[in-house]
Design an enzyme around this catalytic site. Structure first.
Site, PDB file in Angstrom:
ATOM      1  CG  HIS A 154      -1.990  -0.989   1.226  1.00  0.00           C
ATOM      2  ND1 HIS A 154      -2.933  -1.048   0.219  1.00  0.00           N
ATOM      3  CD2 HIS A 154      -2.302  -1.985   2.115  1.00  0.00           C
ATOM      4  CE1 HIS A 154      -3.785  -2.027   0.479  1.00  0.00           C
ATOM      5  NE2 HIS A 154      -3.424  -2.621   1.615  1.00  0.00           N
ATOM      6  CB  CYS A 193      -2.598   3.812  -4.385  1.00  0.00           C
ATOM      7  SG  CYS A 193      -3.809   2.820  -5.273  1.00  0.00           S
TER       8      CYS A 193
END
Length: 469
Positions: A306, A349
């Site tokens: 992440h 991301c």
């Protein structure tokens, strides 16, 4: 099934490459003047049959003949780059992916134009209208009474064997009378020709070993060296489970693909699962001072996790700036990797999470607005490949892996055997990922590389190049 799909994609890719190449040629044609086309035709004497040359009415005709004769191609447009450089249209080299400096470095080993052809062109460039009138007057009994340019005059004399590469006497006589300032060019040509034809036994200017070293030095100025004892290390950080963030199903597919492809490319791959901040620090310290870097060509560091923009999460939820990771491998911190390419690929991301379809997830947490280049060390030889542009999320299929990593692996397998450099491969990845959408067609993604590479990075073709195709 997968093999058939790859073959179909390969065929489509070849067609797209051909189309893009012709588009580049068309762009070059649009910027050339009539005189430029005449110059190109003159320089191509001997490379294109005269009957075809007479039919050339534009640069496009000339390009077609050069492609038919395999003088230029999608993979090797260098001869056209040499022609454009010779006629001083260096600003057009950008269409072919060259710079003036690159062409100058490659000419000694890849140039096709003969010294005689270049001499005649340089002489024509130095002849003004008054000089031309005087030359035509002096040679009135040798040339037809028709309008002639300096190029057509020299081409006529060559065609009628008044001059050739071993006989420039007529040129010397004429230029001595009309344009003595150009005699030096002829004298230099004769001197270089005499040097080339030294009989055996006389002292050579360059020994074979000198030439080999010169060739190696030229190659090194264009491309990173890829001939040391081993290719290098590839580190894969694969975070699936987190203490405070949601899991990342599908990431193991990405990790295995990366390991398989980079081992195929000759790297020693090391995969680490669910890496905490403490373990990450140990890994960075280990490879920062790894003795194997001294004999390696390159270094690759992949992170699947992440992230927020400019940072990635460890499995225990600590946010780590990408720049702080990359700084471990600067020349000062890691001398074994000095002047060698260091590649970092980040699947995480770089923006806020949004609504997703059932089988597509985002690797986003909270977003911060920073500049992408801030993540890359200011020193040379780094490349950072991010799965998405600043402010946006990247997508991962919970069974098939992420769009970005799967495309990266696929294009490495396809394009390394074609000797494409890493930036060209990443451009193809950008194009591929940008065209993908989720199941309901509402979500898209665009990867973005940032780099301080100084040379082209071309991986050697693996001996088992067809094994992964």
């Amino acid at each position: 099934m997968a093999t058939s799909q790859d073959q179909s994609l390969g065929s489509s890719s070849d067609e797209n490459c051909q189309l893009r190449f012709r588009e580049k040629l068309l762009a070059i044609d649009l910027e050339l003047k009539v005189q430029d086309v005449e110059s190109l035709k003159f320089l191509c004497i001997g490379f294109i049959p005269q009957n075809k040359m007479d039919k050339c009415r534009s640069a496009l005709h000339l390009f077609d003949y050069l492609m038919t004769g395999e003088m230029i191609s999608v993979k090797d447009p260098f001869f056209l780059a040499e022609l454009l450089y010779t006629i001083k249209q260096n600003y057009l080299l950008r269409h072919l992916g060259y710079t003036k400096k690159q062409v100058e470095c490659l000419l000694p080993i890849r140039g096709k134009l003969s010294p005689f052809r270049k001499l005649l062109y340089e002489l024509s460039e130095g002849i003004d209208e008054e000089n031309l009138k005087d030359i035509i007057f002096l040679l009135a009994d040798k040339i037809p009474k028709v309008s002639m340019s300096s190029l057509s005059l020299l081409a006529y004399l060559e065609k009628n064997t008044e001059i050739d590469e071993d006989n420039v006497i007529l040129l010397e006589k004429v230029f001595k009378k009309v344009a003595p300032f150009l005699l030096r060019k002829i004298e230099n040509y004769k001197r270089e020709k005499e040097t080339e034809s030294l009989p055996q036994g006389q002292e050579e200017i360059f020994t074979p070993s000198d030439i080999k070293r010169f060739h190696g030095a030229l190659t090194e100025t264009i491309m990173y060296r890829m001939d040391r004892k081993h290719r290098g290390h590839c580190i894969i950080i694969n975070n699936h489970r987190f203490t405070s963030l949601k899991d990342r199903p599908g990431t193991h597919r990405d990790a295995e693909c990366l390991k398989l492809v980079f081992e195929w490319l000759g790297f020693t791959a090391h995969k680490y699962d669910d890496v905490t901040k403490g373990v990450m620090d140990k890994i960075l310290q280990e490879y920062k001072s790894h003795p194997g870097h001294a004999d390696g060509d390159c270094f690759v560091f992949c992170i699947l996790t992440h992230g927020e923009f400019g940072a990635v999460y460890s499995s225990d939820g600590v946010l780590i700036p990408i720049r702080s990771i990359m700084r471990h491998f600067t020349a000062q911190q890691c001398p074994g990797l000095a002047h060698k390419p260091k590649l970092f690929f980040i699947q995480a991301c770089q923006g806020p999470e949004v609504q997703n379809s059932v089988l597509t997830e985002a690797d986003a947490q909270n977003s911060k607005h920073l500049s992408l280049i801030d993540s890359v060390p200011t020193e040379a030889d780094f490349l950072l490949g991010l799965a998405t542009v600043p402010g946006y999320m990247s997508f991962r299929h919970i069974r098939d892996g992420s769009w970005y990593i799967q495309s990266l692996c696929s294009h490495l397998k396809k394009l390394v055997p074609r000797q494409e450099d890493i930036l060209s491969i990443l451009t193809a990845v950008n194009n591929d990922v940008s065209q993908q959408v989720n199941s309901d067609g509402t979500l898209r993604q665009m990867p973005q590389p940032a780099f301080t590479l100084r040379r082209k990075l071309v991986f050697p073709v693996p001996q088992n190049a067809l094994l992964l195709l």
